[in-house]
Design a protein around this motif. Structure first.
Motif, mmCIF file in Angstrom:
data_model
loop_
_atom_site.group_PDB
_atom_site.id
_atom_site.type_symbol
_atom_site.label_atom_id
_atom_site.label_comp_id
_atom_site.label_asym_id
_atom_site.label_seq_id
_atom_site.Cartn_x
_atom_site.Cartn_y
_atom_site.Cartn_z
ATOM 1 N N ARG A 80 29.026 44.617 34.687
ATOM 2 C CA ARG A 80 27.575 44.526 34.950
ATOM 3 C C ARG A 80 26.971 43.327 34.210
ATOM 4 N NH1 ARG A 80 28.222 50.075 34.597
ATOM 5 N NH2 ARG A 80 27.468 50.147 32.441
ATOM 6 N N ALA A 81 27.394 43.117 32.974
ATOM 7 C CA ALA A 81 26.881 41.983 32.192
ATOM 8 C C ALA A 81 27.304 40.656 32.817
ATOM 9 C CB ALA A 81 27.363 42.077 30.749
ATOM 10 N N ALA A 91 30.086 41.426 42.711
ATOM 11 C CA ALA A 91 29.574 42.794 42.586
ATOM 12 C C ALA A 91 29.500 43.157 41.110
ATOM 13 C CB ALA A 91 30.488 43.770 43.320
ATOM 14 N N PRO A 92 28.616 44.081 40.745
ATOM 15 C CA PRO A 92 28.469 44.478 39.345
ATOM 16 C C PRO A 92 29.462 45.578 38.939
ATOM 17 C CG PRO A 92 26.800 45.556 40.628
ATOM 18 C CD PRO A 92 27.570 44.670 41.577
ATOM 19 N N SER A 93 30.659 45.530 39.516
ATOM 20 C CA SER A 93 31.623 46.589 39.236
ATOM 21 C C SER A 93 32.982 46.004 38.876
ATOM 22 C CB SER A 93 31.763 47.496 40.458
ATOM 23 O OG SER A 93 32.168 46.736 41.574
ATOM 24 N N PRO A 96 38.577 45.885 42.494
ATOM 25 C CA PRO A 96 39.199 44.794 43.244
ATOM 26 C C PRO A 96 38.220 44.170 44.239
ATOM 27 C CG PRO A 96 40.692 46.666 43.109
ATOM 28 C CD PRO A 96 39.355 47.126 42.562
ATOM 29 N N GLY A 97 38.279 42.851 44.340
ATOM 30 C CA GLY A 97 37.420 42.134 45.266
ATOM 31 C C GLY A 97 36.057 41.776 44.720
ATOM 32 N N SER A 98 35.737 42.257 43.523
ATOM 33 C CA SER A 98 34.406 41.987 42.965
ATOM 34 C C SER A 98 34.324 40.634 42.272
ATOM 35 C CB SER A 98 34.012 43.088 41.979
ATOM 36 O OG SER A 98 34.856 43.054 40.836
ATOM 37 N N GLU A 99 35.489 39.965 42.091
ATOM 38 C CA GLU A 99 35.521 38.717 41.315
ATOM 39 C C GLU A 99 34.860 38.945 39.965
ATOM 40 O OE1 GLU A 99 36.981 35.698 41.835
ATOM 41 O OE2 GLU A 99 37.884 36.498 43.649
ATOM 42 N N ASN A 100 35.227 40.021 39.330
ATOM 43 C CA ASN A 100 34.581 40.434 38.093
ATOM 44 C C ASN A 100 35.637 41.039 37.176
ATOM 45 O OD1 ASN A 100 32.550 41.180 36.248
ATOM 46 N ND2 ASN A 100 31.130 41.687 37.888
ATOM 47 N N TRP A 101 35.205 41.651 36.103
ATOM 48 C CA TRP A 101 36.104 42.324 35.181
ATOM 49 C C TRP A 101 36.857 43.428 35.908
ATOM 50 C CZ3 TRP A 101 36.425 41.782 29.663
ATOM 51 C CH2 TRP A 101 35.657 40.726 29.153
ATOM 52 N N GLY A 102 38.031 43.761 35.395
ATOM 53 C CA GLY A 102 38.798 44.831 36.001
ATOM 54 C C GLY A 102 40.010 45.179 35.167
ATOM 55 N N GLY A 103 40.757 46.140 35.615
ATOM 56 C CA GLY A 103 41.961 46.548 34.912
ATOM 57 C C GLY A 103 42.273 48.001 35.147
ATOM 58 N N ARG A 104 42.927 48.586 34.175
ATOM 59 C CA ARG A 104 43.274 49.995 34.258
ATOM 60 C C ARG A 104 42.781 50.696 33.002
ATOM 61 N NH1 ARG A 104 47.578 46.680 33.288
ATOM 62 N NH2 ARG A 104 49.011 47.327 31.656
#
Length: 134
Positions: A80-81, A91-93, A96-104
């Protein structure tokens, strides 16, 4: 050596390792970082992104009984930040596909395709807030 060089810091249960400019062969793994400060419940590793900005990895200390079992909410907060800075985040999430933070649930990180716009202290602060409440 990294601690002596001022590249390792621990506060509020979070270890921050600044690996910018450290050659790959000299980089410690997560276990070695936690050996330095086994009391830390989570870590933030900072590196330079090849296209500019920063690249982060956030993880939980699996050897610490008090460590959170799932860091998904940390990744969601950081997503979100990051999204608040605008494109290229889609996307603020942290999905996958959000081009943002992610992981497990054990480990995650900043966007792959561009450098994060979040400063080190903000990322570490989000993680500190989480382990302090988790």
């Amino acid at each position: 050596a990294l601690a002596d060089a001022g590249r390792l810091h621990a506060a509020g249960g979070v270890l921050v390792a600044d690996l910018r400019g450290v050659p790959a062969r000299a980089r410690p793994g997560p276990a070695a970082l936690y050996d330095w400060r086994p009391d830390c419940l989570a870590s933030v590793t900072v590196d330079a992104h090849p296209d500019g900005g920063l690249r982060y990895t956030v993880g939980r200390n699996a050897r610490a009984p008090a460590a959170p079992s799932d860091i998904s909410s940390v990744l969601a907060t950081l997503a979100r930040a990051e999204f608040a800075h605008g494109p290229p985040a889609r996307a603020p999430s942290a999905t996958p596909g959000s081009e943002n933070w992610g992981g497990r649930k054990e480990v995650g990180g900043s966007p792959w395709n561009y450098g994060s716009r979040l400063p080190v202290e903000e990322v570490a602060g989000v993680v500190r807030g989480f382990v302090g409440s988790g």
